[in-house]
Design a protein around this motif. Structure first.
Motif: not given
Lengths: 126, 380
Positions: B1, B3, B219, B224-227, B229-230, B365, B368
């Motif tokens: 990706m 990103g 990475r 991939p973990r959107p949280v 990345e945020l 998690s 997260e």
């Protein structure tokens, strides 16, 4: 079609044997490792029960957010990439709700006793 | 990706590396891991030295006599932790007929060295901390090469409880809990005031560099973990100035690495992640949600308030703490522990405790949800 008892019942039976019969006979070190192992079996049971519906709901949310369908792993990677690039932010309609729903679904399998999770669940049932 | 391109932390080019051996004890549910790390479960060495505990007491006595010539014998020589490379032993020296309990931290000779700062440096830091008024065990003796006893040091045994889940819940600590956050602030101010020039050489860790390494590890090891990345993006937009004053940073200052008695903090332990860096990192780490042992409304270690931590820090000469900076480091703390959990899963198959490590990976998690509570809280 496989016979009964199914995976959930078998896991429960094994966990019961390990916890209630084997555990009391062990040294402290092995007792600790066995408790962790039993927790792992419980986690697997929760995942077997919850994953299909949770994944379907996640795909539905991602399809709406990203404007197209696809396989869950690919959709999630696309979302992560959009967040990393700043193309999607917490202001993006639906993103915050999606991240919360996905995170709560993970905790429900991983660590349902975690304090932050219990607090957020209490919020939902208010 | 793709990103990484617009994200500052992804730009720097740092190879993914394993983190060093991870700091234990572990938070909340894993607090039982802490118990296993500190409770005796075997007296035999795992280091391939057969029947070591049998002859070990004799060899230890010879070294104890270097600093305690009146030691008649050793009793209750028990290994407390089971790491493959570093050992912790409890022993009682009989001196003039009276018992004195001691702790030995040791790395046997011949064990492949997983070098962090090294036991000699840890001992030097504990001595500097004690001299600076930080509650600390007294270091009796640093093992010398000609002792033929590997590497390590002997220190005094300090009364107190180190298990975080007991400190946040047990009745015996109910009266002292409201005072601990201020004491923690005062303690950190004293640590950060120690003259860096007086210390052995330590690694220099700047925030941007730490985040770059964390990002590369995440990475390399994770889906991939959107949280995450945020959170990486949020942090990269709020980096503290690179020219912040560099101080001695404990590196793992949290509930679980301090001895607490009903009278307060009696010792700061586990200096192995000490480095030179931004002192606010220590204040943020003890506020990180993972170390609250599910007492989530007491942000400082599950026992206290941020305001008391900051007031104690300022009163003891640490200076004023910007709450936004504290929040930056608290957020970084959840992300750091999250990446460390992922690392546990990545290494589980090579570990001698694969189930335990795998289950820690499934606690990623937790970080997260804590990051979501920090960055995207839901209205009441």
């Amino acid at each position: 079609m496989q016979d009964k008892p199914g995976p959930t019942e078998l896991l429960a039976a094994v966990a019961h044997f390990l916890r209630d019969e084997l555990l009391p006979t062990l040294t402290a070190h092995h007792a600790f490792q066995l408790r962790v192992s039993c927790n792992a079996l419980d986690l697997v049971a929760r995942q077997l029960a919850q994953e299909p519906a949770a994944n379907a709901a996640e795909v539905a949310r991602l399809t709406k957010l990203l404007g197209h369908g696809g396989e869950l792993g690919a959709l999630n990677a696309e979302l992560a990439s959009a967040v990393a690039d700043g193309k999607m932010t917490l202001e993006t309609p639906g993103l915050k709700d999606h991240l919360w729903a996905t995170t709560l679904a993970k905790l429900s399998v991983d660590q349902p006793q975690y304090g932050s999770y219990k607090r957020e669940c209490a919020r939902e049932t208010k | 990706m793709g990103g990484g391109k617009s994200c500052e932390v992804a730009r720097a080019n740092s190879p993914a590396r394993f983190p060093g051996p991870l700091p234990l004890p572990l938070p909340s549910g894993g607090a039982e891991c802490a118990a296993s790390a500190r409770q005796p479960f075997r007296q035999m060495s795992e280091t391939g030295e057969p029947r070591e505990s049998f002859s070990f007491a004799d060899r230890a006595l010879a070294v104890v006599r270097r600093f305690a010539p009146d030691a008649e014998r050793l009793e209750k020589v028990v290994r407390l932790s089971g790491g493959a490379s570093q050992e912790t032993w409890s022993l009682v020296a009989i001196r003039n007929g009276s018992p004195e309990r001691m702790i030995l931290r040791r790395m046997p000779a011949g064990v492949p060295v997983v070098e962090k700062i090294g036991l000699e440096t840890e001992a030097a830091l504990m001595r500097a901390a004690e001299a600076a008024g930080v509650p600390s065990p007294h270091v009796h003796y640093v093992v010398q090469p000609d002792d033929g006893f590997g590497r390590g040091f002997f220190m005094s045994h300090v009364e107190g409880e180190a298990l975080g889940r007991k400190i946040v819940r047990d009745e015996q600590f109910a009266a002292i809990r409201p005072k601990l956050a201020r004491q923690a602030g005062e303690t950190l101010a004293r640590i950060h005031a120690i003259d860096v020039a007086s210390l052995p050489q330590l690694p220099l860790v700047k925030p941007a560099q730490e985040i770059t390494t964390m990002f590369a590890n995440y990475r390399a090891w994770s889906e991939p973990r959107p949280v995450f990345e945020l959170a990486f993006r949020w942090l990269s937009e709020r980096m503290p100035p690179e020219n912040a004053a560099l101080k001695l940073v404990h590196g793992d200052f949290r509930n679980g690495n301090m001895m607490i008695s009903p009278n307060g903090i009696t010792a700061v332990l586990d200096w192995e992640l000490a480095h030179i860096g931004d002192p606010m990192r220590d204040l943020g780490w003890i506020c990180t949600a993972a170390w609250r042992y599910s007492v989530i409304d007491k942000p400082v270690g599950g026992f206290g308030e941020r305001e008391d931590l900051m007031a104690g820090y300022e009163a003891a000469g640490g200076g004023r703490v910007d709450p936004n900076v504290l929040r930056f480091w608290e957020t970084l703390g959840s992300l750091r522990w999250g990446v460390m959990c992922i690392g546990m899963g990545f290494r589980a198959k090579q570990s001698d405790r694969p189930v335990e490590m795998s289950m820690i990976a499934r606690r990623t998690s937790e970080n997260e949800i804590d990051l979501m509570r920090l960055l995207a809280p839901r209205g009441d």
